[in-house]
Scaffold this active site. Structure first.
Site: not given
Length: 334
Positions: A16, A18, A196, A199, A277-278
């Site tokens: 996961h 990005h 996704h 969340e 994630d980011d």
């Protein structure tokens, strides 16, 4: 060995991630200068100071603004290589990179420009770091399903160059059911599918992703904890969840890392994985997510090893590719 060293030696997959979310402010400003792009901030320091998010949408607003610095193939190559260098230091042996073509095509950047740069970086990372990788095209859920079909049409002539599709961006008000036809078409094409869900969105979004999109992994999924029946289903089906602890705290899904339900889900038999994630925006790459989660939640070394094993087992690779990683992991003493 200390905890950080132990985490680094664990062979792990990042599932996961990005790639646009790995754009550190320093590289953002370098690319903006290279491409003559004006950014909303005057300096790296001002940019970092803006990383105080109230929710997912406040993050996305900044994320899309920063992505404007990405213009040519070399930008996407440099972006991904910067990530792979950090991933190698964290013991990542396999990475599945989400990319958002709609973020770039809307600015006039060709789909092939994005794909060429990322694919070249993946090949370089295999040679330089022995990290294997996959590319997962994500549809932006705040846009229409018709726009998603248009993006898929762009990808079709070179569909063999991607390995799966996902669903990201603003979750609330955009349930997985909105994209049922699009995901059915992607499954017909033989693509892996993830989404996704859960969340900020409710447990019902997770159920829709499972039943209507027929996903193979749930990205995030932490709000499954609100539904005992869903928790039992996820555990029974061994459905992987790609959990992103530091991201969840930064976006106010949990007040603190100590409040996170990752350990409770692991204890419930759910196949949780840890991811970043980011990371440029959320304060830590995958190794830091492991280390900080262990410290905040009391995760033992065997539990960290189990999470790493979960990630390898959930990766979209062949058994032959997976076997040496699992053997290496099994040989590591806690």
């Amino acid at each position: 060995m200390d905890l950080e060293s132990y985490v680094r030696v664990l062979p792990k997959a990042e599932l996961h991630l990005h790639i646009e979310g790995t754009l550190e402010p320093e590289l953002m400003f370098e690319l903006a200068r290279r491409n003559g792009v004006a950014l909303p901030w005057k300096s790296v320091e001002e940019t970092r100071a803006a990383y105080a998010f109230e929710d997912l949408q406040s993050f996305l607003d900044l994320y899309y603004a920063g992505a404007a610095a990405l213009v040519c193939e070399e930008d996407f190559f440099d972006l991904a290589m910067a990530y792979f260098e950090r991933a190698a230091a964290d013991g990542v042996v396999h990475a599945e990179l989400f990319f958002d073509p709609q973020t770039h095509t809307a600015r006039g950047v060709a789909y092939e420009t994005v794909l060429n740069g990322l694919e070249r970086a993946c090949a370089t990372a295999q040679r330089r770091f022995d990290i294997s990788s996959r590319l997962i095209l994500c549809f932006l859920r705040h846009l229409s399903e018709e726009e998603g079909f248009a993006t898929l049409a762009q990808a079709l002539p070179q569909v063999a160059r991607i390995h799966g599709v996902g669903l990201d961006s603003s979750e609330m008000g955009h349930p997985p059911s909105k994209f049922a036809r699009l995901f059915a078409r992607c499954r017909e094409l033989g693509l892996h599918v993830v989404a996704h869900a859960g969340e900020e969105g409710p447990p019902e979004y997770i159920i829709e992703a499972l039943d209507l999109l027929q996903v193979e992994r749930i990205d995030h999924g932490v709000r499954a904890f609100e539904s005992p029946a869903l928790m039992a289903r996820l555990a029974g089906e061994q459905m992987p969840l790609t959990v992103c602890p530091l991201s969840n705290v930064k976006l106010c899904v949990f007040p603190t890392l100590a409040d996170h339900n990752l350990k409770a889900m692991l204890d419930a038999g759910i196949k949780v994985t840890i991811n970043s994630d980011d990371p440029a925006y959320f304060g830590g790459y995958v190794g830091k997510n492991y280390v900080d989660s262990a410290a905040a939640l009391g995760l033992g070394r065997e539990e960290l090893k189990r999470i790493a094993r979960n990630s390898l087992e959930a990766a979209f690779v062949s058994d032959a590719e997976r076997a040496p990683w699992l053997a290496r992991l099994a040989s590591i003493e806690a």
